[in-house]
Design a protein around this motif. Sequence first.
Motif, PDB file in Angstrom:
ATOM      1  N   ILE A  63      -5.429   1.375  11.662  1.00 32.80           N
ATOM      2  CA  ILE A  63      -5.327   2.462  10.984  1.00 32.80           C
ATOM      3  C   ILE A  63      -6.141   2.455   9.787  1.00 32.80           C
ATOM      4  O   ILE A  63      -5.573   1.276   8.893  1.00 32.80           O
ATOM      5  CB  ILE A  63      -3.981   2.875  10.545  1.00 32.80           C
TER       6      ILE A  63
ATOM      7  N   THR B 271      10.731   9.213  12.945  1.00 29.33           N
ATOM      8  CA  THR B 271      10.154   8.153  12.003  1.00 29.33           C
ATOM      9  C   THR B 271      10.927   8.066  10.503  1.00 29.33           C
ATOM     10  O   THR B 271      11.827   8.689  10.659  1.00 29.33           O
ATOM     11  CB  THR B 271       8.663   8.513  11.622  1.00 29.33           C
TER      12      THR B 271
ATOM     13  N   LEU C  28       3.318   7.246   2.226  1.00 27.53           N
ATOM     14  CA  LEU C  28       3.755   7.806   3.454  1.00 27.53           C
ATOM     15  C   LEU C  28       5.151   7.533   3.657  1.00 27.53           C
ATOM     16  O   LEU C  28       5.567   8.382   4.826  1.00 27.53           O
ATOM     17  CB  LEU C  28       2.704   7.488   4.385  1.00 27.53           C
ATOM     18  N   ALA C  29       5.861   6.906   3.227  1.00 25.84           N
ATOM     19  CA  ALA C  29       7.274   6.781   3.567  1.00 25.84           C
ATOM     20  C   ALA C  29       8.023   8.194   3.206  1.00 25.84           C
ATOM     21  O   ALA C  29       9.056   8.585   3.689  1.00 25.84           O
ATOM     22  CB  ALA C  29       8.156   5.721   2.568  1.00 25.84           C
TER      23      ALA C  29
ATOM     24  N   MET D 286      -5.066   4.997   3.995  1.00 26.60           N
ATOM     25  CA  MET D 286      -5.308   6.226   3.445  1.00 26.60           C
ATOM     26  C   MET D 286      -4.871   6.330   1.960  1.00 26.60           C
ATOM     27  O   MET D 286      -3.858   5.749   1.577  1.00 26.60           O
ATOM     28  CB  MET D 286      -4.572   7.413   4.031  1.00 26.60           C
TER      29      MET D 286
ATOM     30  N   THR E  86       8.788   2.062  13.616  1.00 23.24           N
ATOM     31  CA  THR E  86       9.767   1.418  12.961  1.00 23.24           C
ATOM     32  C   THR E  86       8.925   0.162  12.401  1.00 23.24           C
ATOM     33  O   THR E  86       7.782  -0.319  12.963  1.00 23.24           O
ATOM     34  CB  THR E  86      10.948   0.889  13.665  1.00 23.24           C
TER      35      THR E  86
ATOM     36  N   ASN F  65       0.977  -0.989  15.082  1.00 26.71           N
ATOM     37  CA  ASN F  65       0.223  -0.311  14.030  1.00 26.71           C
ATOM     38  C   ASN F  65      -0.136  -1.489  13.131  1.00 26.71           C
ATOM     39  O   ASN F  65       0.764  -2.166  12.603  1.00 26.71           O
ATOM     40  CB  ASN F  65       0.927   0.536  13.339  1.00 26.71           C
TER      41      ASN F  65
ATOM     42  N   GLU G 244      12.245   4.541   6.762  1.00 28.69           N
ATOM     43  CA  GLU G 244      12.739   3.200   8.123  1.00 28.69           C
ATOM     44  C   GLU G 244      13.889   3.890   8.885  1.00 28.69           C
ATOM     45  O   GLU G 244      14.998   3.846   8.265  1.00 28.69           O
ATOM     46  CB  GLU G 244      13.044   1.960   7.721  1.00 28.69           C
ATOM     47  N   PRO G 245      13.515   4.572   9.894  1.00 26.67           N
ATOM     48  CA  PRO G 245      14.577   5.172  10.719  1.00 26.67           C
ATOM     49  C   PRO G 245      15.747   4.447  11.140  1.00 26.67           C
ATOM     50  O   PRO G 245      16.686   4.975  11.353  1.00 26.67           O
ATOM     51  CB  PRO G 245      13.806   5.906  11.819  1.00 26.67           C
TER      52      PRO G 245
ATOM     53  N   TYR H 213       0.900  -1.198  -0.127  1.00 28.81           N
ATOM     54  CA  TYR H 213       0.067   0.009   0.036  1.00 28.81           C
ATOM     55  C   TYR H 213       0.903   1.115  -0.045  1.00 28.81           C
ATOM     56  O   TYR H 213       0.454   2.337  -0.038  1.00 28.81           O
ATOM     57  CB  TYR H 213      -1.132   0.108   1.172  1.00 28.81           C
ATOM     58  N   CYS H 214       2.163   1.153   0.269  1.00 30.26           N
ATOM     59  CA  CYS H 214       3.055   2.320   0.430  1.00 30.26           C
ATOM     60  C   CYS H 214       4.019   2.292  -0.785  1.00 30.26           C
ATOM     61  O   CYS H 214       4.130   3.209  -1.410  1.00 30.26           O
ATOM     62  CB  CYS H 214       3.750   2.073   1.689  1.00 30.26           C
TER      63      CYS H 214
HETATM   64  N1  SAM Z   1       9.067   2.496   8.256  1.00 33.97           N
HETATM   65  C1  SAM Z   1       8.315   2.702   9.485  1.00 33.97           C
HETATM   66  C2  SAM Z   1       7.175   1.993   9.796  1.00 33.97           C
HETATM   67  O1  SAM Z   1       7.191   1.054   8.977  1.00 33.97           O
HETATM   68  O2  SAM Z   1       6.682   2.127  10.913  1.00 33.97           O
HETATM   69  C3  SAM Z   1       7.751   4.039   9.619  1.00 33.97           C
HETATM   70  C4  SAM Z   1       7.220   4.824   8.579  1.00 33.97           C
HETATM   71  S1  SAM Z   1       5.603   4.401   7.812  1.00 33.97           S
HETATM   72  C5  SAM Z   1       5.287   5.281   6.559  1.00 33.97           C
HETATM   73  C6  SAM Z   1       4.450   4.688   9.344  1.00 33.97           C
HETATM   74  C7  SAM Z   1       3.256   4.135   9.247  1.00 33.97           C
HETATM   75  O3  SAM Z   1       2.671   4.260   8.159  1.00 33.97           O
HETATM   76  C8  SAM Z   1       3.281   2.618   9.203  1.00 33.97           C
HETATM   77  O4  SAM Z   1       2.494   2.080  10.266  1.00 33.97           O
HETATM   78  C9  SAM Z   1       2.819   2.249   8.031  1.00 33.97           C
HETATM   79  O5  SAM Z   1       1.786   0.916   7.971  1.00 33.97           O
HETATM   80  C10 SAM Z   1       1.701   3.455   7.746  1.00 33.97           C
HETATM   81  N2  SAM Z   1       1.370   3.571   6.486  1.00 33.97           N
HETATM   82  C11 SAM Z   1       2.042   3.728   5.286  1.00 33.97           C
HETATM   83  N3  SAM Z   1       1.168   4.178   4.345  1.00 33.97           N
HETATM   84  C12 SAM Z   1      -0.125   4.258   4.663  1.00 33.97           C
HETATM   85  C13 SAM Z   1      -1.363   4.339   3.988  1.00 33.97           C
HETATM   86  N4  SAM Z   1      -1.497   4.571   2.714  1.00 33.97           N
HETATM   87  N5  SAM Z   1      -2.393   4.385   5.024  1.00 33.97           N
HETATM   88  C14 SAM Z   1      -2.270   4.140   6.207  1.00 33.97           C
HETATM   89  N6  SAM Z   1      -1.262   3.970   6.857  1.00 33.97           N
HETATM   90  C15 SAM Z   1      -0.027   3.972   6.188  1.00 33.97           C
END
Ligand code: SAM
Length: 325
Positions: free
Chosen positions: A188, A67, A320-321, A191, A97, A159, A70-71, A29-30
């Motif tokens: 969550i 964040t 969201l990365a 999005m 993370t 999450n 990937e931190p 999704y990302c």
């Molecule tokens: N790499 C770390 C991680 O995986 O937790 C931090 C960055 S990641 C972008 C932060 C959070 O955003 C993660 O829990 C990820 O699942 C969530 N995320 C990423 N894209 C998303 C989306 N389109 N909708 C909802 N949550 C999303």
Amino acid sequence: MSNFHDGFQRQFSYLRLSVTDVCNYRCNYCLPDGYQCDDKHDNLSLTEIQTLAQVFANHGTRKIRITGGEPVIRKDLSDIIRVVKSTPGIEDVALTTNGYKLEEKVEFWFDAGLDGLNLSIDSLDPRVFQTITGHDRLKEILRGLDKAICLGFKRIKVNAVLLKSYNLQEFDTFLRWLKHMPISLRFIELMQTGDNGDYFQQNHVSGEDIKQRLLTQGWQLKKKGPLAGPAQEFEHPDYLGSMGLIMPYSKDFCNSCNRLRISSSGKLHTCLFGDGGYDLRSLIQHNDQAAIADEIQQQLLDKKASHYLQQGYSGSTHHLAMLGG
Ligand code: SAM
């Protein structure tokens, strides 16, 4: 020095600080094709991070979440945690993370002063986990989680993004898991971003259905504290863990917005789904703290009351990365 605030009486006590936009996962999704390298890694340095932490702390920020991307990819992550935690005024430092090297490194982060850990685990089924993330690492992440629990963090959250075709049917498994896990599980809502339109159409599920299921199973909505963000928190006397729902598509979600974001290249984002960031880098490099604070406050006065996700508008956010969620 006044606290950062916008034109809608919202106060901003929480900073999400991205320390890299590189991610080693390929969450479907990302970043389904993985991180696309553009050779321009100009991440904030430790000194720049210290400058930012001071500015934010001086203007009401009490909590900083580190964040990415990937931190954990940053080799100096423990130093970043230490520097942020030792900033006068910052009471709470958290890390989001995907669990990379968690088992190996979590003790160092704890010793550096990390208060809270947010771990992304979208499925408790190793095959589904691999399908979503591109990695067969669930077991090692769960070992890392056990270690983190033993260390005694103030808070551990897990999450999981709600995904109709992948993990929705795991709702009961997640709940059973929570019975004996001293963590807060966060579902969550998926999005929509610039890059995931079709995937979003196929997989978005409203958190409202989950909320109703929780309420019928005896979960109770917790009262929100004064500094609480937009998550709805539930508890149940028979469960060690608690449950949170993050529903950005729900009405009034943005009313309790209390967070600002800084990208890994030093841009201020006053909304996750805004029209691009405001570049603070040169002011940060000159350690011009008064000017940084003025610019942040100025930008905040243009912050909108709400994002326009419901209308399918995700601003300049491709995924969201870029910003860390
Ligand atoms: N790499 C770390 C991680 O995986 O937790 C931090 C960055 S990641 C972008 C932060 C959070 O955003 C993660 O829990 C990820 O699942 C969530 N995320 C990423 N894209 C998303 C989306 N389109 N909708 C909802 N949550 C999303």
